[in-house]
Motif scaffolding. Structure first.
Motif, mmCIF file in Angstrom:
data_model
loop_
_atom_site.group_PDB
_atom_site.id
_atom_site.type_symbol
_atom_site.label_atom_id
_atom_site.label_comp_id
_atom_site.label_asym_id
_atom_site.label_seq_id
_atom_site.Cartn_x
_atom_site.Cartn_y
_atom_site.Cartn_z
ATOM 1 N N GLN A 72 0.767 -1.289 0.038
ATOM 2 C CA GLN A 72 -0.230 0.006 -0.007
ATOM 3 C C GLN A 72 0.919 1.276 -0.046
ATOM 4 O OE1 GLN A 72 -2.198 -0.743 3.344
ATOM 5 N NE2 GLN A 72 -4.263 -0.847 2.399
ATOM 6 N N ASN A 73 1.819 1.223 0.824
ATOM 7 C CA ASN A 73 2.818 2.341 1.013
ATOM 8 C C ASN A 73 3.510 2.775 -0.487
ATOM 9 O OD1 ASN A 73 1.999 2.971 3.389
ATOM 10 N ND2 ASN A 73 3.595 1.634 4.338
ATOM 11 N N SER A 109 2.768 1.478 -3.248
ATOM 12 C CA SER A 109 1.849 1.920 -4.457
ATOM 13 C C SER A 109 1.702 3.503 -4.358
ATOM 14 C CB SER A 109 0.374 1.268 -4.285
ATOM 15 O OG SER A 109 0.488 -0.213 -4.574
ATOM 16 N N LYS A 110 1.581 4.149 -3.253
ATOM 17 C CA LYS A 110 1.279 5.759 -3.199
ATOM 18 C C LYS A 110 2.576 6.326 -4.126
ATOM 19 C CE LYS A 110 -1.123 5.685 0.963
ATOM 20 N NZ LYS A 110 -1.065 6.057 2.465
ATOM 21 N N THR A 111 3.719 5.528 -3.723
ATOM 22 C CA THR A 111 5.146 6.058 -4.351
ATOM 23 C C THR A 111 4.948 5.887 -5.769
ATOM 24 O OG1 THR A 111 6.432 5.865 -2.229
ATOM 25 C CG2 THR A 111 7.560 5.765 -4.419
ATOM 26 N N TYR A 112 4.551 4.666 -6.246
ATOM 27 C CA TYR A 112 4.593 4.287 -7.542
ATOM 28 C C TYR A 112 3.533 5.031 -8.409
ATOM 29 C CZ TYR A 112 4.843 1.191 -11.586
ATOM 30 O OH TYR A 112 4.995 0.615 -12.932
ATOM 31 N N GLY A 113 2.399 5.411 -7.790
ATOM 32 C CA GLY A 113 1.436 6.372 -8.486
ATOM 33 C C GLY A 113 0.305 5.737 -8.833
ATOM 34 N N LYS A 114 -0.041 4.318 -8.676
ATOM 35 C CA LYS A 114 -1.100 3.656 -8.933
ATOM 36 C C LYS A 114 -1.257 2.345 -7.746
ATOM 37 C CE LYS A 114 -0.169 0.707 -12.627
ATOM 38 N NZ LYS A 114 -0.409 0.011 -14.043
ATOM 39 N N PRO A 115 -2.338 1.818 -7.479
ATOM 40 C CA PRO A 115 -2.498 0.568 -6.820
ATOM 41 C C PRO A 115 -1.892 -0.619 -7.700
ATOM 42 C CG PRO A 115 -4.550 1.244 -7.402
ATOM 43 C CD PRO A 115 -3.622 2.401 -7.839
#
Length: 407
Positions: free
Chosen positions: A253-254, A256-262
């Motif tokens: 979850q954390n 995915s925020k950095t990556y820009g999508k879930p």
């Protein structure tokens, strides 16, 4: 398998009666245990889009695969034939992840044509994939993180000397090939080995995947593999699935925020789903006293369950027929013309000729690794489902041994 009032049962059915009905040697699987294990995983991974892919190599009987399909999970295969068995059981190509190792590229092309998700574990395969498909077909990459983990060296697959995956040290070469052919990388995968207990190992490997993922802008999933440890005997340390699920879910979850999508979370349990669901029932054929040991010879051996001899694996053994008797120490050995020890120095209720013994944790890599060594027949298989036992594979016959031979 439960011990109830002095007798062993599976879903309330007497194990001894199952042996009498279908004969021995006999593999027996408990569908309810498989379903319980699936539910355990689902309840542990929360807050992420979890995709469970059963590692089919553990046990490929189509009836077991149907249980998996009925529970709504996918399947991970290492050969096209495994995939065809899965499709025979009702899986569609969209349910199947193909993760081969050292196969001819023609098999990869066949898998692409069949519509499976493709997972590549070598630079040459990635190069050929790019040459053949360019950006038109997506694929995932199996990363070797350089982490030693698992029950023993033979079942550890993420260390630097393992044949599996593309070394994380070769990331520049991976990126060079991907950019050269504009390959659509839709997932990253890792599998560090079997019987991994430490949650921190999974998190360490996850962090390697996350750092690698930043180099790929079109990912749909991160595949954390499998290798969750189950208990083989009382007191065994096992993977804390609740803690693992929470830790991985939070980490993804954390990230995915950095990556820009879930991103979807994929896992590939094999042994975890079927090991404890299976027992191998054998018959004592001889009680052989020597000055040093007492051997129990049984009508099975490494041809049916190779794990003790191949991996030094421990499998608990129960005397189904004489559970309440005083215990003695035995070596349980097979009928194969090799050193063929299934269980050494075991304290068991007195074993008599003709008694039925149950070898536990035989659901994973039991029948799937069985052979016809010494021209022995492979055993029958039975599935206990909804309180009923039914034959799901006949014991082999001489005709099976002769099939394919040319006179």
């Amino acid at each position: 398998m439960l011990l109830e009032n002095g007798r062993y049962t599976i879903q309330g059915l007497s194990v001894e009666e199952i042996a009498k009905q279908f004969g021995t040697p006999l593999y027996v699987y408990d569908a309810s245990k498989i379903i319980t294990q699936i539910k355990t995983l689902r309840s542990a991974f929360t807050g992420v889009d979890l995709r469970i892919k059963y590692a089919a190599k553990a046990l490929t009987n189509v009836n077991i695969l149907r249980v998996m399909k009925q529970q709504g999970i996918g399947v991970d295969v290492v050969s096209v034939n495994e995939a065809r068995l899965a499709m025979h059981a009702g899986f569609t190509s969209a349910d199947i992840m193909f993760t081969p190792s050292c196969v001819d590229f023609e098999e990869i092309k066949e898998a692409v044509d069949l519509g499976f998700a493709i997972n590549l574990d070598s630079l040459p395969a990635l190069e050929k994939f790019g040459q053949t498909y360019g950006h038109s077909k997506p694929c995932a990459i199996r990363i070797n993180p350089g982490v030693m983990a698992g029950g023993n060296y033979k079942i550890s697959t993420g260390h630097i000397h393992s044949k599996f995956g593309i070394s994380i040290q070769q990331l520049p070469q991976i990126l060079e090939v991907v950019n050269k052919y504009n390959i659509h990388i839709n997932g990253l995968h890792v599998h560090t080995g079997s019987e991994v207990v430490d949650v921190d190992v999974f998190l360490k490997v996850a962090d390697i995947l996350f750092q690698t993922a930043l180099h790929f802008k079109a990912l749909d999933f991160i595949d954390f593999g499998g290798g969750f440890k189950v208990a083989y005997k009382e007191g065994d340390k096992i993977t804390d699935i609740a803690a693992l699920g929470k830790a991985i879910s939070n980490a993804l979850q954390n990230f995915s925020k950095t990556y820009g999508k879930p991103l979807q979370a994929w896992i590939e349990p094999g042994k975890f789903l079927v090991s404890e669901a299976g027992v191998l029932l054998v018959k004592s054929t001889v009680v052989k006293e020597t000055p040093n040991l007492t051997f129990i010879g049984v009508n099975s051996g490494l041809n049916h369950l190779i794990r003790p001899m191949m991996y030094d694996a421990y499998h608990d053994v129960s005397n189904v027929s004489n559970q309440l008797a005083a215990t003695k120490q035995y070596n349980v050995v097979g009928y194969i013309c090799e050193t063929d020890t299934l269980a050494a120095e075991r304290d068991l209720p007195e074993v008599r000729e003709g008694d039925i013994l149950a070898i536990h944790n035989a659901g994973a890599y039991g029948y799937s690794m069985a052979s016809n060594y010494n021209a022995r027949f492979k055993p029958a298989e039975v599935l206990v489902e909804d309180g009923k036992a039914r034959l799901i594979r006949k014991q082999e016959s001489l005709e099976d041994l002769l099939r394919g031979q040319i006179l």
